[in-house]
Design a protein around this motif. Structure first.
Motif, short mmCIF file in Angstrom:
data_model
loop_
_atom_site.label_atom_id
_atom_site.label_comp_id
_atom_site.label_asym_id
_atom_site.label_seq_id
_atom_site.Cartn_x
_atom_site.Cartn_y
_atom_site.Cartn_z
N GLN A 10 0.86 -1.19 0.00
CA GLN A 10 0.00 0.00 0.00
C GLN A 10 0.89 1.24 0.00
OE1 GLN A 10 -3.66 0.63 0.17
NE2 GLN A 10 -2.57 2.41 -0.58
N PRO A 11 1.03 1.91 -1.16
CA PRO A 11 1.82 3.16 -1.18
C PRO A 11 0.98 4.35 -0.70
CG PRO A 11 1.24 2.47 -3.42
CD PRO A 11 0.64 1.47 -2.48
N PHE A 12 1.66 5.38 -0.27
CA PHE A 12 1.02 6.62 0.16
C PHE A 12 1.67 7.79 -0.56
CE2 PHE A 12 0.18 3.66 3.52
CZ PHE A 12 -1.14 3.92 3.84
N GLU A 13 0.84 8.77 -0.92
CA GLU A 13 1.30 9.98 -1.60
C GLU A 13 0.96 11.19 -0.74
OE1 GLU A 13 -1.17 9.63 -5.07
OE2 GLU A 13 0.36 8.50 -6.15
N LEU A 14 1.66 12.28 -0.99
CA LEU A 14 1.33 13.53 -0.31
C LEU A 14 0.24 14.23 -1.11
CD1 LEU A 14 4.82 14.89 0.77
CD2 LEU A 14 3.03 13.95 2.22
N GLY A 15 -0.83 14.54 -0.44
CA GLY A 15 -1.94 15.24 -1.08
C GLY A 15 -1.82 16.74 -0.84
N SER A 31 6.23 -12.44 0.50
CA SER A 31 6.59 -11.48 1.53
C SER A 31 7.84 -10.68 1.12
CB SER A 31 6.85 -12.23 2.85
OG SER A 31 7.30 -11.36 3.84
N ALA A 32 8.81 -11.38 0.55
CA ALA A 32 10.05 -10.71 0.12
C ALA A 32 9.76 -9.70 -0.99
CB ALA A 32 11.07 -11.74 -0.36
N ASP A 33 8.88 -10.07 -1.93
CA ASP A 33 8.48 -9.13 -2.99
C ASP A 33 7.80 -7.91 -2.39
OD1 ASP A 33 9.44 -10.76 -5.01
OD2 ASP A 33 7.47 -11.53 -5.59
N ALA A 34 6.93 -8.14 -1.41
CA ALA A 34 6.21 -7.02 -0.79
C ALA A 34 7.18 -6.05 -0.14
CB ALA A 34 5.21 -7.55 0.24
N GLU A 35 8.14 -6.56 0.60
CA GLU A 35 9.12 -5.68 1.26
C GLU A 35 9.96 -4.93 0.23
OE1 GLU A 35 12.63 -5.74 4.62
OE2 GLU A 35 11.42 -7.53 4.31
N ARG A 36 10.43 -5.64 -0.79
CA ARG A 36 11.28 -5.01 -1.82
C ARG A 36 10.53 -3.92 -2.57
NH1 ARG A 36 11.22 -6.18 -6.91
NH2 ARG A 36 10.19 -8.18 -6.60
N ALA A 48 5.38 3.70 1.99
CA ALA A 48 4.66 2.49 1.61
C ALA A 48 4.66 1.50 2.77
CB ALA A 48 5.28 1.85 0.38
N VAL A 49 3.62 0.69 2.80
CA VAL A 49 3.48 -0.36 3.80
C VAL A 49 3.33 -1.68 3.07
CG1 VAL A 49 1.98 -1.28 5.61
CG2 VAL A 49 2.35 1.16 5.45
N ALA A 50 4.03 -2.71 3.56
CA ALA A 50 3.87 -4.07 3.05
C ALA A 50 3.23 -4.90 4.15
CB ALA A 50 5.23 -4.65 2.66
N PHE A 51 2.20 -5.66 3.79
CA PHE A 51 1.55 -6.50 4.80
C PHE A 51 0.98 -7.75 4.16
CE2 PHE A 51 -1.76 -3.68 3.24
CZ PHE A 51 -2.89 -4.47 3.15
N SER A 52 0.66 -8.71 5.00
CA SER A 52 0.02 -9.93 4.52
C SER A 52 -1.32 -10.06 5.23
CB SER A 52 0.88 -11.17 4.81
OG SER A 52 1.01 -11.37 6.19
N ALA A 69 6.60 -4.67 6.58
CA ALA A 69 7.55 -3.55 6.64
C ALA A 69 6.83 -2.25 6.33
CB ALA A 69 8.68 -3.76 5.64
N ARG A 70 7.40 -1.16 6.82
CA ARG A 70 6.89 0.17 6.47
C ARG A 70 8.09 1.07 6.21
NH1 ARG A 70 3.25 2.13 11.25
NH2 ARG A 70 3.65 4.18 10.42
N PHE A 71 7.96 1.90 5.17
CA PHE A 71 9.05 2.76 4.74
C PHE A 71 8.52 4.16 4.48
CE2 PHE A 71 10.01 -1.54 3.27
CZ PHE A 71 11.25 -1.74 3.85
N GLY A 72 9.31 5.15 4.80
CA GLY A 72 8.94 6.54 4.52
C GLY A 72 7.81 7.01 5.41
#
Length: 82
Positions: A10-15, A31-36, A48-52, A69-72
């Motif tokens: 799930q990516p996130f953008e600045l509005g 899971s590895a694809d989601a994190e990458r 972005a957030v990666a989840f299962s 994982a979560r990034f940014g």
């Protein structure tokens, strides 16, 4: 029937005015694809957030999402660590 595990990014953008908003989510294979993919998207998006999530296809009964994982920048309520 057995539950099936779905892996989602799930990516996130600045509005407007800097508010975070969800961009379209995408299903990935592992899971590895989601994190990458989440890591890469966080470079060009706000974050972005990666989840299962385990889902029973017959009943559409779903377990709570599990954070990979979560990034940014992501909303605090987007995903709490499991």
């Amino acid at each position: 029937m057995a539950k099936k595990t779905f892996y989602v990014v799930q990516p996130f953008e600045l509005g407007k005015r800097g508010a975070l908003k969800a961009a379209p989510a995408m299903e990935v294979r592992t899971s590895a694809d989601a994190e990458r993919i989440a890591r890469r998207l966080a470079i060009v998006k706000a974050g972005a957030v990666a989840f299962s999530r385990d889902v029973d296809p017959e009943s559409d009964d779903a377990d709570p999402p599990v954070l990979i994982a979560r990034f940014g920048q992501v909303p605090d309520e987007a995903m709490e660590p499991a």
